[in-house]
Design a protein around this motif. Sequence first.
Motif, PDB file in Angstrom:
ATOM      1  N   ASP A  33       0.818  -1.210   0.000  1.00 25.24           N
ATOM      2  CA  ASP A  33       0.000   0.000   0.000  1.00 25.24           C
ATOM      3  C   ASP A  33       0.851   1.259   0.000  1.00 25.24           C
ATOM      4  OD1 ASP A  33      -2.440  -1.293   0.034  1.00 25.24           O
ATOM      5  OD2 ASP A  33      -2.470  -1.441   2.226  1.00 25.24           O
ATOM      6  N   ASP A  34       1.964   1.219   0.727  1.00 28.94           N
ATOM      7  CA  ASP A  34       2.785   2.419   0.931  1.00 28.94           C
ATOM      8  C   ASP A  34       4.242   1.993   0.806  1.00 28.94           C
ATOM      9  OD1 ASP A  34       4.416   4.427   2.064  1.00 28.94           O
ATOM     10  OD2 ASP A  34       2.811   5.082   3.410  1.00 28.94           O
ATOM     11  N   ILE A  35       4.863   2.360  -0.297  1.00 26.92           N
ATOM     12  CA  ILE A  35       6.193   1.820  -0.566  1.00 26.92           C
ATOM     13  C   ILE A  35       7.250   2.410   0.371  1.00 26.92           C
ATOM     14  CG2 ILE A  35       6.949   3.446  -2.386  1.00 26.92           C
ATOM     15  CD1 ILE A  35       7.810   0.733  -3.892  1.00 26.92           C
ATOM     16  N   HIS A  36       7.076   3.660   0.789  1.00 28.88           N
ATOM     17  CA  HIS A  36       8.059   4.231   1.712  1.00 28.88           C
ATOM     18  C   HIS A  36       7.960   3.558   3.086  1.00 28.88           C
ATOM     19  CE1 HIS A  36       8.113   7.443  -1.398  1.00 28.88           C
ATOM     20  NE2 HIS A  36       9.393   7.493  -1.066  1.00 28.88           N
ATOM     21  N   ALA A  37       6.741   3.337   3.546  1.00 29.78           N
ATOM     22  CA  ALA A  37       6.569   2.651   4.832  1.00 29.78           C
ATOM     23  C   ALA A  37       7.100   1.222   4.752  1.00 29.78           C
ATOM     24  CB  ALA A  37       5.083   2.647   5.229  1.00 29.78           C
TER      25      ALA A  37
END
Lengths: 134, 134
Positions: free
Chosen positions: B85-89
């Motif tokens: 869902d969130d590549i940085h996270a």
Amino acid sequence: MIGRLNHVAIAVPDLDAAVSVYRDTLGATVSEAVDQPDHGVTTVFVELPNTKIELLYPLGTNSPIAKFLERNAAGGIHHLCYEVDDIHAARDKLKAQGMRVLGDGEPKIGAHGKPVLFLHPKDFMGTLVEIEQV
Amino acid sequence: MIGRLNHVAIAVPDLDAAVSVYRDTLGATVSEAVDQPDHGVTTVFVELPNTKIELLYPLGTNSPIAKFLERNAAGGIHHLCYEVDDIHAARDKLKAQGMRVLGDGEPKIGAHGKPVLFLHPKDFMGTLVEIEQV
């Protein structure tokens, strides 16, 4: 002819470590380990929303993945499994097109209790292909 | 953390032959070939009911799959791509657990127009893993 990708099988040299990577690091849902003495492997399934990753670890002597792990000490992707409606019809169509079916050409009952066949990786761009009747 | 298996990428030494195997022999739906000069590959997608197979063929000099095909002349499975869902996270969580992110650690826009990162195969049982934000 082929339908869903039933699973991607990954041979691993350390099952606990592989389970930890998929469950703890990647946060996926992971099944219990199940010994499959008829297939010479212990299996763990990683349940993704659309398909499964099958972790394979050698069981007993003469495991069919022992040589693969000798060549790939860190582990690696071992095969892809595609679903088919009728495994005999699929086999006959593949053979008529010159594709090589491994073993004696008769479907065996696979690790999921369904009839399966394996196809020669040289005929499928270096990929060992399993077909499973679902 | 990981969601769907977005695709399985297979590097192939002959794209026409690979398309023929998947379309004509295996009876799957196959996209047109698309050159991706930014990624050094030509891609063809095999559309399965639940996921995709991405056929990769080298494009131009310095293709990122050239060495892989030198080592695997018949072709072979190159990587697995999991959706997040969130590549940085996802990246930060992976790095905090000691997983190695390839390149400079900043997401790039991948062949599907979405941010992607690649993870070191040694940390994932010999499997090159791509994560894609969807």
